[in-house]
Design a protein around this motif. Sequence first.
Motif, PDB file in Angstrom:
ATOM      1  N   PRO A 258       0.815  -1.212   0.000  1.00 25.51           N
ATOM      2  CA  PRO A 258       0.000   0.000   0.000  1.00 25.51           C
ATOM      3  C   PRO A 258       0.846   1.258   0.000  1.00 25.51           C
ATOM      4  O   PRO A 258       1.990   1.257   0.460  1.00 25.51           O
ATOM      5  CB  PRO A 258      -0.807  -0.123   1.297  1.00 25.51           C
ATOM      6  N   GLU A 259       0.291   2.319  -0.551  1.00 27.39           N
ATOM      7  CA  GLU A 259       0.957   3.623  -0.465  1.00 27.39           C
ATOM      8  C   GLU A 259       1.177   3.947   1.005  1.00 27.39           C
ATOM      9  O   GLU A 259       0.341   3.671   1.859  1.00 27.39           O
ATOM     10  CB  GLU A 259       0.090   4.695  -1.115  1.00 27.39           C
ATOM     11  N   ALA A 286      -3.319   3.881   0.239  1.00 28.06           N
ATOM     12  CA  ALA A 286      -4.011   3.362  -0.933  1.00 28.06           C
ATOM     13  C   ALA A 286      -3.594   1.935  -1.224  1.00 28.06           C
ATOM     14  O   ALA A 286      -2.497   1.486  -0.858  1.00 28.06           O
ATOM     15  CB  ALA A 286      -3.735   4.237  -2.151  1.00 28.06           C
ATOM     16  N   VAL A 287      -4.471   1.208  -1.910  1.00 31.51           N
ATOM     17  CA  VAL A 287      -4.184  -0.125  -2.374  1.00 31.51           C
ATOM     18  C   VAL A 287      -4.065  -0.087  -3.900  1.00 31.51           C
ATOM     19  O   VAL A 287      -4.822   0.621  -4.587  1.00 31.51           O
ATOM     20  CB  VAL A 287      -5.279  -1.126  -1.930  1.00 31.51           C
ATOM     21  N   PHE A 288      -3.069  -0.811  -4.431  1.00 33.20           N
ATOM     22  CA  PHE A 288      -2.829  -0.857  -5.876  1.00 33.20           C
ATOM     23  C   PHE A 288      -3.381  -2.172  -6.424  1.00 33.20           C
ATOM     24  O   PHE A 288      -2.959  -3.257  -5.985  1.00 33.20           O
ATOM     25  CB  PHE A 288      -1.334  -0.776  -6.181  1.00 33.20           C
ATOM     26  N   GLN A 302     -11.706  -3.128   0.752  1.00 32.78           N
ATOM     27  CA  GLN A 302     -11.861  -2.655   2.123  1.00 32.78           C
ATOM     28  C   GLN A 302     -10.590  -2.982   2.894  1.00 32.78           C
ATOM     29  O   GLN A 302      -9.698  -3.677   2.390  1.00 32.78           O
ATOM     30  CB  GLN A 302     -13.088  -3.309   2.776  1.00 32.78           C
ATOM     31  N   TYR A 303     -10.510  -2.485   4.120  1.00 31.70           N
ATOM     32  CA  TYR A 303      -9.328  -2.764   4.935  1.00 31.70           C
ATOM     33  C   TYR A 303      -9.697  -2.697   6.412  1.00 31.70           C
ATOM     34  O   TYR A 303     -10.765  -2.194   6.799  1.00 31.70           O
ATOM     35  CB  TYR A 303      -8.200  -1.773   4.616  1.00 31.70           C
ATOM     36  N   GLY A 334      -7.715   5.019  -2.694  1.00 32.15           N
ATOM     37  CA  GLY A 334      -7.237   5.321  -1.357  1.00 32.15           C
ATOM     38  C   GLY A 334      -8.320   5.346  -0.310  1.00 32.15           C
ATOM     39  O   GLY A 334      -9.519   5.466  -0.603  1.00 32.15           O
ATOM     40  N   PHE A 335      -7.872   5.244   0.925  1.00 33.76           N
ATOM     41  CA  PHE A 335      -8.719   5.388   2.102  1.00 33.76           C
ATOM     42  C   PHE A 335      -8.254   6.619   2.873  1.00 33.76           C
ATOM     43  O   PHE A 335      -7.040   6.883   2.953  1.00 33.76           O
ATOM     44  CB  PHE A 335      -8.603   4.163   3.006  1.00 33.76           C
ATOM     45  N   ASP A 336      -9.193   7.365   3.433  1.00 31.15           N
ATOM     46  CA  ASP A 336      -8.811   8.489   4.280  1.00 31.15           C
ATOM     47  C   ASP A 336      -7.957   7.979   5.435  1.00 31.15           C
ATOM     48  O   ASP A 336      -8.213   6.911   6.002  1.00 31.15           O
ATOM     49  CB  ASP A 336     -10.053   9.189   4.835  1.00 31.15           C
TER      50      ASP A 336
END
Length: 634
Positions: A258-259, A286-288, A302-303, A334-336
């Motif tokens: 992830p970023e 973020a996930v790629f 999701q995470y 991305g996720f906040d």
Amino acid sequence: MLCCALLMLCGIHALQAQEQLVPLKYNSQLFGQQNMGDSRTISADRDTLCLPFHDDFSNRYIYLNETSPGCDDSIFQIASPVYPSALFWTDSDAFVNNTYPVLPPSYGVATLDGLRGDGRPYNEALDYGMADKLTSKPIFLAEPVVDSVYLSFYYQPGGFGEFPNSNDSLILEFLSPDSIWSDVWHVVNTMGDDAQPFRLAMVPVPDAYHYDGFQFRFRNYAGINGNNDHWNIDDVLLDDDRTFNDTLFRDVAIIYQPERYLKRYRQMPWTQFKGHQAEELADEHAVFMYNNFNTIINTSYQYEAKEKYSGVDIVPLTAPVSINFDPFTIAYDGFDNFEIPHTVPNFDEDSMLVNFTYIVTPAGDVNNRNDTLHYTQAFYNYYAYDDGTAERAYALEGTGAKLALRFYANEPDTLKEVYIHWAYVDGSKSNLFFSLMVWDDIDTTLASADENIIFQNDFLSPEYIDSVNGFAVYKLVDFLGNPTPVVVDGYFYVGWLQSQDDFLNVGFDRNNDAHDNVFFNVGGTWQKSSIPGAIMIRPQVGSNYSIYGPVEDIDVDAQIRVFPNPVTDMLYTGWTLNHPAPYTVSDMSGREVMNGTLYKDGISVQGLSAGCYLLQMQDTENGQWYHATFIRTL
């Protein structure tokens, strides 16, 4: 603080030197590693694997308590994190990783290079030869069970590693029923150092190879004297009922880590982060993902985030977010970001570990092995721009060249140690010297050579650590070995001043870019680095402990104490053995200025000019070398 080395070097003229990247000699990620061994119990009526044979090197946990589709084999153990899974492969030459590939079809590849499975060269004296093998376990291909069998795989030359030369090759071989290996496919790199995507190969398995016990293997010819000529292999699939046009797979895969969660660093001290999270957090993590299919696939992701040891939720599993994923594209979604509450249990004031789990759920996906990724965000007591894996070595050329990495302390803290990953390139550099430097200011406007040194320790040497992490620990001490930590507040800079023209070769991470925080001076003004990546130097603040425990160093002398220090006439070592010890004395440039044999009495240094010197002496009975630094005063 010692200043003699700086005074001795201040008259050096401007040098024609520059920063460079050079290939590695070794792969320290493989030092001391062991393969996990065989973890498949084959059905009683067979002693070979059945189809499909599929490995994308994406997840070492995927077979835990699972049964492979179409087979009644018992599969029960996790695979190695750095070697090909013993479920499928018989050897450990290839390096399983996620740092060498560029835009792979799924997370993780097997990389073939010029190194043995232990991370060391096959033959340091030879430039070229047969190198790695990646050999499948025996497979059931007997008639009439199978028909129209194809082997497919993705391959990429170079990536973030070194590009193969025009005479290097990647070869695929099949094993015949009479145990003869035959070359059925090969490729060479015809594009030099140009970046290239992964390509898909489709290789038919002729009827002559349809027998019980069939094997295939990848081999490469490469420079076998170092970490050279990389080929990345991914998504290996052997199955029947296929055609040459069977090149599309309904598979959405996570392809990268992830970023980063932090804005500036991969890791930073918990004490420097916890009260300044708003300033240190990236806007999002973020996930790629990559859609390997030729149609739009509705995909949700999701995470969740947990404290590692207690399992307490920091962020419970989020509600899935859905996208319509275009074919053959990368999604960077991305996720906040979130702050970590101080009330999370099971952490101390110096460290914190957060486990992230990313889950991708594509509609109709044929391979769920690459749909889950686990990632740990560590907060120890050091700063790191790098991810711990070197793909290259960074070097400066020129006596007196200086390297400075910029860091930031949100609160006043105590700098006590510096960790450096020295990279093997053209042999050990442990006979060279450098000064460990800490500045609280340098001219980052690049208009002058102005600087303010707050710590300097001279006559240090690169130390090569025989471990997976491979970081040498340099404590901030004075010339007597007494701890001399320094207080840092706001910006500070850590690096070295080198004493010879030779490259020192520090590890360089090409997957994380921190070059805006790298400065060097080769005899003129300070300059900013122009090479994207992260130099593997980590300053430690706060706690008294080292995150890297004591390990055996390679080719490093033992240290002895000398007295008096500073000295004007006679220097003593306390040598009490009954046999003589030959010795040499060198100045800061590495030039030998004295030599002789010590017979329990002292060494006269009256003929030396005022300055800093290195004493090296040998115990002739066991071959052990000893060293000490001393100052000669008038």
